[in-house]
Design a protein around this motif. Sequence first.
Motif, PDB file in Angstrom:
ATOM      1  N   MET A 367       0.836  -1.205   0.000  1.00 59.30           N
ATOM      2  CA  MET A 367       0.000   0.000   0.000  1.00 59.30           C
ATOM      3  C   MET A 367       0.868   1.250   0.000  1.00 59.30           C
ATOM      4  N   TYR A 372      -0.637   3.506  -2.959  1.00 55.24           N
ATOM      5  CA  TYR A 372      -0.943   4.929  -2.766  1.00 55.24           C
ATOM      6  C   TYR A 372      -0.235   5.823  -3.785  1.00 55.24           C
ATOM      7  N   ARG A 444     -18.376  -1.365  10.160  1.00 57.62           N
ATOM      8  CA  ARG A 444     -17.300  -1.171  11.137  1.00 57.62           C
ATOM      9  C   ARG A 444     -17.935  -0.726  12.438  1.00 57.62           C
ATOM     10  N   LEU A 446     -16.937   0.563  16.682  1.00 53.80           N
ATOM     11  CA  LEU A 446     -15.887   0.899  17.652  1.00 53.80           C
ATOM     12  C   LEU A 446     -15.957  -0.027  18.855  1.00 53.80           C
TER      13      LEU A 446
ATOM     14  N   PHE B  16     -18.217   5.921   7.767  1.00 53.07           N
ATOM     15  CA  PHE B  16     -17.635   4.617   8.127  1.00 53.07           C
ATOM     16  C   PHE B  16     -18.237   3.981   9.383  1.00 53.07           C
ATOM     17  N   LEU B  17     -18.820   4.797  10.237  1.00 55.57           N
ATOM     18  CA  LEU B  17     -19.335   4.250  11.494  1.00 55.57           C
ATOM     19  C   LEU B  17     -20.797   4.625  11.721  1.00 55.57           C
ATOM     20  N   THR B  20     -22.915   4.660  15.216  1.00 54.67           N
ATOM     21  CA  THR B  20     -22.046   4.744  16.392  1.00 54.67           C
ATOM     22  C   THR B  20     -22.308   6.063  17.120  1.00 54.67           C
ATOM     23  N   GLU B  24     -18.328   7.945  21.344  1.00 52.98           N
ATOM     24  CA  GLU B  24     -17.376   6.828  21.285  1.00 52.98           C
ATOM     25  C   GLU B  24     -16.143   7.155  20.454  1.00 52.98           C
ATOM     26  N   LEU B  25     -16.322   8.093  19.525  1.00 60.34           N
ATOM     27  CA  LEU B  25     -15.195   8.464  18.653  1.00 60.34           C
ATOM     28  C   LEU B  25     -14.550   9.730  19.198  1.00 60.34           C
ATOM     29  N   THR B  29      -8.933   8.404  19.093  1.00 62.85           N
ATOM     30  CA  THR B  29      -9.285   7.018  18.708  1.00 62.85           C
ATOM     31  C   THR B  29      -8.441   6.600  17.509  1.00 62.85           C
ATOM     32  N   GLY B  35      -8.429  -0.309  12.763  1.00 58.92           N
ATOM     33  CA  GLY B  35      -9.217  -1.046  11.775  1.00 58.92           C
ATOM     34  C   GLY B  35     -10.412  -0.277  11.226  1.00 58.92           C
ATOM     35  N   ILE B  36     -10.548   1.003  11.578  1.00 56.29           N
ATOM     36  CA  ILE B  36     -11.671   1.779  11.026  1.00 56.29           C
ATOM     37  C   ILE B  36     -11.367   2.191   9.584  1.00 56.29           C
ATOM     38  N   ASP B  38      -9.453   1.291   6.388  1.00 57.71           N
ATOM     39  CA  ASP B  38      -8.609   0.417   5.573  1.00 57.71           C
ATOM     40  C   ASP B  38      -8.168   1.234   4.366  1.00 57.71           C
ATOM     41  N   SER B  39      -7.549   0.578   3.395  1.00 57.13           N
ATOM     42  CA  SER B  39      -6.983   1.359   2.288  1.00 57.13           C
ATOM     43  C   SER B  39      -8.060   2.131   1.524  1.00 57.13           C
ATOM     44  N   ILE B  40      -9.200   1.481   1.274  1.00 55.86           N
ATOM     45  CA  ILE B  40     -10.258   2.160   0.510  1.00 55.86           C
ATOM     46  C   ILE B  40     -10.816   3.334   1.309  1.00 55.86           C
ATOM     47  N   ALA B  41     -11.060   3.094   2.596  1.00 54.96           N
ATOM     48  CA  ALA B  41     -11.596   4.158   3.445  1.00 54.96           C
ATOM     49  C   ALA B  41     -10.599   5.313   3.563  1.00 54.96           C
ATOM     50  N   THR B  42      -9.314   4.987   3.626  1.00 54.62           N
ATOM     51  CA  THR B  42      -8.297   6.030   3.716  1.00 54.62           C
ATOM     52  C   THR B  42      -8.330   6.914   2.467  1.00 54.62           C
ATOM     53  N   LEU B  43      -8.431   6.263   1.309  1.00 54.92           N
ATOM     54  CA  LEU B  43      -8.451   7.039   0.068  1.00 54.92           C
ATOM     55  C   LEU B  43      -9.719   7.894  -0.030  1.00 54.92           C
ATOM     56  N   LYS B  44     -10.823   7.350   0.487  1.00 53.83           N
ATOM     57  CA  LYS B  44     -12.076   8.140   0.507  1.00 53.83           C
ATOM     58  C   LYS B  44     -11.914   9.361   1.402  1.00 53.83           C
TER      59      LYS B  44
END
Lengths: 906, 81
Positions: A367, A372, A444, A446, B16-17, B20, B24-25, B29, B35-36, B38-44
């Motif tokens: 990645m 990236y 997902r 928490l 993403f949540l 929730t 909590e966030l 956090t 694990g909140i 991942d690669s796809i979520a990061t790019l979003k």
Amino acid sequence: MVLSRMLRERLLSRLLVVIGAGVVVVAVALDTLLPGATPGFGRGQLLLALAGGAVMASGGVLPRLLVGARLVPSAEELRSLGRFAALAIQLGLLVLVIREFRIESPAFYKTVVPLAACGFVVHHLLPTPFRLPFFLVLSLAGIGLVFGWTNGAWLLAVGLVLVGLCHAPAPFAVRVGLVAVVGVSLALMRSGRLPAPWSAAIWPILGSMFMFRLIVYLYDLRHTREPVNVFRSLSYFFLLPNVAFPLFPVVDFATFRRTYYDEDPYRIYQRGVRWMLLGTTHLVLYRFVYQYVTLSPGDIATVGDLARYLVANFLLYLRVSGQFHMIAGLLHLFGFRLPETHRFFFLASSFSDFWRRINIYWKDFMMKVFQYPSYFQLRRLGDTTALVLSTLLVFCATWILHSYQWFWLLGSVRLAWTDVLFWSLLAVLLVANSLYEVRHGRTRTLGKRVWSTRQSAVFALRTVGTFAVICVLWSLWTSPSLTEWFVLWGGVRMNAPELLAIVAVLAAAVLATTAAVRAGAAALGPAIARQPFGRTAGLTAGVLVAFYVVGRPELSSQFGPHVREVLRDVRLTELNKRDAALLRRGYYESIVGANPLNSRLWEIYAQRPRQDLTDQERITRPTGDFLMKELPPLEGVMFFGAPFRTNRWGMRDRDYERLPPPATYRVALLGSSYTMGWGVGDGQSFEWLLEDRLNGESRGGAARYEILNFAVGDYTPLQQVMLLERKVFTFRPNTVFLVAGPAESAETIRRLALIVRLGVHVPYDFLRETVQAAGVDSATPLLEAERRLKPHETRILAWAYGRIAALSRERGITPVWMYLPMPGDATSLEEVTALTALAHGAGFRMADLSDVYAGHDLATLQVAAWDRHPNAAGHRLIADRLYAALRLEPDAFGVPLPVRAVPGDP
Amino acid sequence: MQGIEATVKDYILGEFLPGTAAGELTESTPLITGGILDSIATLKLVAFLEERFGIEIQAHEAGVDHLNTIGYIARLVRSKQ
């Protein structure tokens, strides 16, 4: 004054604790440190460990008495001392367990683990600024201890050059270019095109240390403004456990830096011990699967066999996950709180999930360095296009980098269509999965997720489905060729009860997963991590004690032979039947049938000097008939650095007349490579030694002894039949010794399959009819031919044994069958029993030498790590044992022994 | 929470949540290591940050060092404004 007193107290206290801990670790590892010591934890070691413990305990009291401080420590001091003691105890147990189960390699359990255990104590007690330099010194000491100081110095020198070039006072592109130039030079050495001044054994480790970490390091140098810490940088490359593990996780430099002591040290250490225990568990499970669950492709006959093959093949990955847990755990002991390397990857619920859970460091590396950067470059094409293209690029890079990794480990590039297909299919599945997640999102949470029954069931179905698909893909990846993979699936018999059983197992797996999800198993990992220190430490120590007890021979001796066999096999690092056969074939056929992930063989091959491969082709010549090959007469070559000569009859032996001289007792010895004396010099083979001994004792007596060595590497009983008829009988022996070994049936079948495949004429009616009845001809792929012949293997072997024994007896010759394995061969009780019954039924007299190496360090009896033929010491042992067997039952073998020159001589 | 933090938090909760509780966030956090993201979520998230705050994020910044918590993300955004 007060400060000085406190300093003196602390220094003295730490000194005593270090000395005491050192004594404890030495006591625990004493039998591995002393050459020739008997493995085990004796009374002497216990007393020494107790003495060490007493010295450690005095570290808490004595200094206070001397400086006049109050004796009662504070609650915080007590808590720290208690945690430290708990960790030391667990680590001591871990050293015992790892040693008892001989985890992975002597370099690991004899050197790295004791060194890490001693180092942990000292490291923890050192002031923080000294810890990183100390870890580096410890890592370098590990390299020196494992490879010797000369090879270790070479490894260090090459490493320093590479790291130095990364920091050369030049523009970044120039530095990268310089590293690439050195890399290409090293690659030329690795491939044998340029000479290397160091041992071949260090290549896999040198490659493992630098092949990926240099890329990550350069990437981070380019993008970070953090000041360079020379100790951290060098520690990153020369990581202590790396010296024992050529397959090493791609540790990210930024993570390595960021997570160093970023949490309570005791929690970091405790997690490290727990992960090492987890690693041990994975590795022991792997051994069980490796020895007892895996099947050879040729053994697959029914759909049940196929299912077992597919699952076992994937489960073999436990070895990699075990090693990586062990490595990451060990690094935790020195404050490197690295993230987990694998997370319940057998329970992935989608292909994206699988990619996220298996070899997490690799995913992160891909990645960071590939996905990236390419995604950001391609975004102008649209987010979805960029995502698809960057993902495909990741898989393309993964495929190429696996070949690159294979090159550094083995010295040759591995390019296989199965690799291309595996990564392509996985890429397509992952892209489809990613696009689905882009559109529909991924759940997902928490906190703890609440699952409905329907959600749990869907999740379980997805998990079982993903597992099944990955098992199939994995079998493709680990197949030597596409043809062999297709053969796996062809000709499998559908069997209704087995099909039902498979469906039942799948249904049970779905139900169990559903129940586990409902019970909150998904949050198991984080829950364990959050547990209080004392509970985790107690649980870990308890499991370690149980492990140790199970591993002790005192316990295993209480069980029956089959349980004892299992307990023996999970404590050893023997090759299973399939790999032992591949290794044996590798001797003759110059093949490397090893897969980077699913076989222990590549580690063995990685150390093999390249010239051995060509040497093997020089000692035989093709015959073009059923024998396939033979030893040329009067040949003299250097083989494995020792003279290999043949006599005028093409025997690897001294010269003999065609007919025996008067008053001579003649034995004809039939066998394969190790009987021939593969890997030892002239005069060092067991038959030569035995003949000398018998004649030495007979000096002045009436009889002389001649043992004629007709053995040829790769001959099976089928070739022995022809050899006997064509050559052996013309020498008029009194006794024929047929030497058999492990995998006798499988090797016989494979040889026959190969002969048919090559279109060589089979000169025996029985064999021709059997081949025809099995539906095998020259067009049948080798693996398929083996599979079809397998149901006939007992009849074929019985035919060969029967013919050898009958032909011998017709001529008044005593036939003797002798079971003799090579050092390190996995000898199965079941197999020996079956072979013995066949030989006995054929009318042979029997000699069982299956325990000839018992009680000896097998490594000292083998030609080399990559060649398990007995060396000169092994042959001496066999000669002595055979002599003792002859002495014990002189009449059984029909060999009239000389009267002993010295009474009482064994 | 300040402006950037609140905006990022709202986005993460919504995207993403879902479901929730906001409490909590927190700002600390762990998002990537937890694990909140991942690669796809990061790019979003990167695409959102660039669009929402008018900044440009580099590939090497899309990692734990800069995006692991709302606090880190806010610091990255501020450094580019």
